[in-house]
Scaffold this active site. Sequence first.
Site, mmCIF file in Angstrom:
data_model
loop_
_atom_site.group_PDB
_atom_site.id
_atom_site.type_symbol
_atom_site.label_atom_id
_atom_site.label_comp_id
_atom_site.label_asym_id
_atom_site.label_seq_id
_atom_site.Cartn_x
_atom_site.Cartn_y
_atom_site.Cartn_z
ATOM 1 N N SER A 1 0.810 -1.218 0.000
ATOM 2 C CA SER A 1 0.000 0.000 0.000
ATOM 3 C C SER A 1 0.843 1.268 0.000
ATOM 4 O O SER A 1 1.459 1.602 -0.997
ATOM 5 C CB SER A 1 -1.021 -0.037 1.143
ATOM 6 O OG SER A 1 -0.415 -0.034 2.410
ATOM 7 N N HIS B 1 -3.874 -2.570 -1.933
ATOM 8 C CA HIS B 1 -5.226 -2.679 -1.397
ATOM 9 C C HIS B 1 -5.827 -1.285 -1.340
ATOM 10 O O HIS B 1 -5.114 -0.277 -1.407
ATOM 11 C CB HIS B 1 -5.270 -3.356 -0.021
ATOM 12 C CG HIS B 1 -4.634 -2.568 1.081
ATOM 13 N ND1 HIS B 1 -5.264 -1.515 1.702
ATOM 14 C CD2 HIS B 1 -3.429 -2.688 1.673
ATOM 15 C CE1 HIS B 1 -4.479 -1.012 2.624
ATOM 16 N NE2 HIS B 1 -3.346 -1.710 2.632
#
Length: 181
Positions: free
Chosen positions: A87, A110
């Site tokens: 991320s 994500h």
Amino acid sequence: MMSEEKEERFESALLQQGKIYLRGRINSEQVDKIARLFLFLDAQENKEIVLYINSRGGNTEAGFDIYGILKHVKSPITGVVLKEACSMAILLLQACGKRKIMKNAILAFHDIVVSLGWSWRGYIVEAVRRVEAAEKEQNDYNRIIAERSGIRAEEVSMLCEQAKILSAEDALKMGLVDEII
């Protein structure tokens, strides 16, 4: 886990070589530490700084703050993913002039998480405001990754929605890294 004294000696030895190790969760404490380390090294003779990354990501605001610091530094920065960049750590890698990844390392995407807290009670207006802020952050994240890698922002969005994990080879093919080491 290293003792605090050993940790400081390790960090000091790396710093003398122009290297910084970012590991663990990206949070407000990391912002302060990274800012100090990068500003210290940037004040040196404009030497290359190597940022080693092993992070599962973390707080979005902190990640964008560190990204801003990396973009502010005038010294060339090489980012090296040791094991994983997830991320927000992927965003930090994109701020580096050279982006490298170890052969067995991964990049994991994500969506940005909206936290309302376990016992959150409040007005719907506040919940909507938080969701809108997270949506803006997600769009900024997608745009930055897209600009640096050459893939479309919509593709980045799909990677996040699908919580995609990329091997070093896939990351190289997609333009998210420049070299596998």
